[in-house]
Enzyme design. Structure first.
Site, PDB file in Angstrom:
ATOM      1  N   HIS A 183       0.828  -1.205   0.000  1.00 24.21           N
ATOM      2  CA  HIS A 183       0.000   0.000   0.000  1.00 24.21           C
ATOM      3  C   HIS A 183       0.869   1.265   0.000  1.00 24.21           C
ATOM      4  O   HIS A 183       1.948   1.263   0.584  1.00 24.21           O
ATOM      5  CB  HIS A 183      -0.908  -0.018   1.240  1.00 24.21           C
ATOM      6  CG  HIS A 183      -1.874   1.120   1.266  1.00 24.21           C
ATOM      7  ND1 HIS A 183      -3.037   1.128   0.519  1.00 24.21           N
ATOM      8  CD2 HIS A 183      -1.816   2.311   1.898  1.00 24.21           C
ATOM      9  CE1 HIS A 183      -3.663   2.275   0.721  1.00 24.21           C
ATOM     10  NE2 HIS A 183      -2.944   3.011   1.550  1.00 24.21           N
ATOM     11  N   GLY A 184       0.349   2.314  -0.644  1.00 23.74           N
ATOM     12  CA  GLY A 184       1.024   3.625  -0.627  1.00 23.74           C
ATOM     13  C   GLY A 184       2.325   3.626  -1.401  1.00 23.74           C
ATOM     14  O   GLY A 184       3.163   4.518  -1.215  1.00 23.74           O
ATOM     15  N   ARG A 185       2.491   2.628  -2.258  1.00 24.26           N
ATOM     16  CA  ARG A 185       3.701   2.488  -3.094  1.00 24.26           C
ATOM     17  C   ARG A 185       4.957   2.214  -2.263  1.00 24.26           C
ATOM     18  O   ARG A 185       6.068   2.324  -2.766  1.00 24.26           O
ATOM     19  CB  ARG A 185       3.936   3.732  -3.980  1.00 24.26           C
ATOM     20  CG  ARG A 185       2.740   4.144  -4.842  1.00 24.26           C
ATOM     21  CD  ARG A 185       2.276   3.045  -5.753  1.00 24.26           C
ATOM     22  NE  ARG A 185       1.295   3.505  -6.738  1.00 24.26           N
ATOM     23  CZ  ARG A 185       0.255   2.784  -7.134  1.00 24.26           C
ATOM     24  NH1 ARG A 185       0.016   1.587  -6.617  1.00 24.26           N
ATOM     25  NH2 ARG A 185      -0.551   3.251  -8.058  1.00 24.26           N
ATOM     26  N   LEU A 186       4.771   1.848  -0.991  1.00 24.45           N
ATOM     27  CA  LEU A 186       5.941   1.491  -0.164  1.00 24.45           C
ATOM     28  C   LEU A 186       6.141  -0.024  -0.249  1.00 24.45           C
ATOM     29  O   LEU A 186       5.933  -0.777   0.708  1.00 24.45           O
ATOM     30  CB  LEU A 186       5.759   1.962   1.279  1.00 24.45           C
ATOM     31  CG  LEU A 186       5.933   3.467   1.470  1.00 24.45           C
ATOM     32  CD1 LEU A 186       5.795   3.852   2.936  1.00 24.45           C
ATOM     33  CD2 LEU A 186       7.306   3.923   0.966  1.00 24.45           C
TER      34      LEU A 186
END
Ligand SMILES: Cc1cc2nc3c(=O)[nH]c(=O)nc-3n(C[C@H](O)[C@H](O)[C@H](O)COP(=O)(O)O)c2cc1C
Ligand code: PXP
Length: 206
Positions: A183-186
């Site tokens: 999630h959140g590109r992390l």
């Protein structure tokens, strides 16, 4: 754009000592899903002039911890590999939200291994391999089809001859990165890097 949400965290403590084991697990997960080509990987090569090129090939199993694929040795990629053995491979499995990136060098497989694989392919693909001068310009589709017809006639009663210009490569990895979407590109990125004959695991920022 959708967020990547499917995966639990990928932790250093989950990793086996060598990347092949994890890659085998991830390939098995991909093959278990209804995907058309779960073993498809992008192969990037670099020509003598330094220009990169990339295309998809099918992974056909491990050979001495290397990844194998089969192709025409006189194709664009074959000419690149004769000049520069360094390659990159990328698997992307959309449904698993997973990517694997590999760097290494490609060597031709022993001819006996290639010959064995050639005769496991369906006869039409054997005929395709002897007919196609892969990557060359052909004036028309009809010219290619006429060459196929001629080969079909010629070998109607016979085994298709194993072509000396066709066979496998084995990619010995020096770097293998396992990527899982988060999630959140992390995203999680863990890479195995070969150093003095052993593997070092490092986490990369997403
Ligand atoms: C799903 C898929 C799998 C492919 N597998 C192979 C393969 O295993 N070997 C191969 O020579 N070409 C394969 N191709 C065709 C290559 O992508 C490419 O068009 C061809 O090898 C010529 O590449 P080159 O001109 O860069 O040498 C595949 C294409 C697709 C879309
Ligand atoms: C030209 C070419 N060669 C080889 C392959 C490898 O697949 P197979 O050995 O299963 O035919 C493919 C797969 O699309 C291909 O297009």
């Amino acid at each position: 754009m959708a967020q990547f949400t499917k995966n639990p965290p990928l932790n250093e403590s989950d990793l086996p000592p060598a990347p092949r084991t994890l890659l085998e697990h991830w390939l098995a997960d991909a093959v278990a899903l209804p995907m058309q080509e779960p073993t498809a990987m992008t192969l990037a090569t670099v020509g003598a002039d330094g220009a990169p090129s990339a295309r998809i090939v099918l992974f056909k199993g491990f050979h001495e911890d290397g990844l194998t694929f089969y192709t025409n040795y006189e194709s664009h990629k074959g000419i690149d590999l004769a000049a520069n053995a360094k390659v990159a491979l990328v698997f992307w499995w959309d449904k698993l939200e997973r990517q694997v990136r590999i760097e290494g060098h490609a060597q031709k497989l022993p001819e006996a291994v290639s010959r064995n694989y050639f005769y496991q392919r369906i006869r039409d693909s054997q005929l395709g391999a002897i007919t196609s001068q892969q990557s060359r310009v052909v004036a028309t589709r009809e010219e290619l089809d006429a060459r196929l017809d001629a080969n079909e006639q010629r070998y109607r009663e016979a085994e298709v001859p194993f072509p000396p210009f066709w066979g496998g490569y084995n990619v010995t990895p020096t770097l293998v990165e396992f990527w899982q979407g988060r999630h959140g590109r992390l995203h999680d990125r863990l890479q195995y890097r070969s150093k003095n004959g052993s593997w070092i695991v490092e986490r990369l920022e997403p």
